[in-house]
Design an enzyme around this catalytic site. Sequence first.
Site, PDB file in Angstrom:
ATOM      1  N   GLU A 131      24.116  -0.900  48.138  1.00 12.09           N
ATOM      2  CA  GLU A 131      25.370  -0.247  47.753  1.00 12.09           C
ATOM      3  C   GLU A 131      25.262   0.508  46.422  1.00 12.09           C
ATOM      4  O   GLU A 131      26.017   0.254  45.480  1.00 12.09           O
ATOM      5  CB  GLU A 131      26.516  -1.267  47.714  1.00 12.09           C
ATOM      6  CG  GLU A 131      26.766  -1.923  49.067  1.00 12.09           C
ATOM      7  CD  GLU A 131      28.084  -2.684  49.145  1.00 12.09           C
ATOM      8  OE1 GLU A 131      28.713  -2.902  48.099  1.00 12.09           O
ATOM      9  OE2 GLU A 131      28.484  -3.051  50.262  1.00 12.09           O
ATOM     10  N   GLU A 154      25.521  -5.420  56.169  1.00 13.37           N
ATOM     11  CA  GLU A 154      26.711  -6.190  55.770  1.00 13.37           C
ATOM     12  C   GLU A 154      27.874  -5.808  56.673  1.00 13.37           C
ATOM     13  O   GLU A 154      28.117  -4.621  56.898  1.00 13.37           O
ATOM     14  CB  GLU A 154      27.142  -5.921  54.324  1.00 13.37           C
ATOM     15  CG  GLU A 154      26.276  -6.533  53.258  1.00 13.37           C
ATOM     16  CD  GLU A 154      26.879  -6.348  51.872  1.00 13.37           C
ATOM     17  OE1 GLU A 154      28.131  -6.248  51.751  1.00 13.37           O
ATOM     18  OE2 GLU A 154      26.112  -6.281  50.898  1.00 13.37           O
TER      19      GLU A 154
END
Length: 319
Positions: free
Chosen positions: A17, A223
């Site tokens: 991320e 995720e």
Amino acid sequence: MAREFGDLAVDWTTLNEPWCSAFLGHCSGVHAPGVTDPATSLLVAHHLNLAHGMAIARIRGELGSRARCSVALNLHVTRPADPDDPADVAAAERIGTLGNDVFLAPMLEGRLPDALVAATSALTDWSFVTDGDLAVIHQPLDLLGVNYYSSNVVRRRRATDPRNSGGHGDTGVSPWPGCDDITFLDPTGPLTAMGCNIDPDALTELLVGLGRRFPGLPLMITENGAAFPDGADAEGRVEDVERIGYLEQHLAAVGRARQSGADVRGYFLWSLLDNFEWSRGYTRRFGIVHVDYRTLRRTPKASFAWYRDLIGSRVLTID
């Protein structure tokens, strides 16, 4: 790490991320280090891209073909409020540029998007991108990790629209540099404890789109999950039926993407345990195992048993 653990690990992920690190950390300041400077956030994004490319080169230098290299990006699915309004369509495309192409284009295509440079021209001239940088960033990947939780709807900002961040916390500074004229609409329908919508179709759309844009590049859900206000009942059980519903819908969405040709190789649920959730601390629970933060007692939730049985059966019904 490659030198010390290369005989044990096959898959290597450079960054997780980087959008959050660059823009929530250095533009809106919601996350550490709490910087609120849009121009700096773009500089950080570029250097995260550089770090990614340099890391892959070093890992492959140590391990050669034994290493499977990837990056995990939290990619955004952004829809226009009015698909027939060119201004709303342009707003959604610009958020896609700032949310996705800022990493996808340099990493996977070796280019700095013209749309990105144009959208942020009032903040920077991108002169910090030096000769050779894009070649360093553009390293072959064996896998693209995709983190997905929810989607957004945007429109060109109207005079009466409040400024907001698209569900990423509020410091008074948007995490979207060059997008102050864009409004994120409040999510509708059932929401998670993070205030996010539940939109499994957007995950299918995202995976199919990535598969078409980058043919031959395997995808992995690195995720996916949801926070809900989990609490134990009188018998100590955590009946998190909302989470089971969320996971079932999103796993089915992955299945539909595979049926449509997306080369998705696997799925990682976030998370096994309730844990520390960025700037939200211990106030948001994503785990399929409940953690009592006072005693550290761990209690498998209903979703734990559901997920265990799903893995054991290897059967999921896809509508």
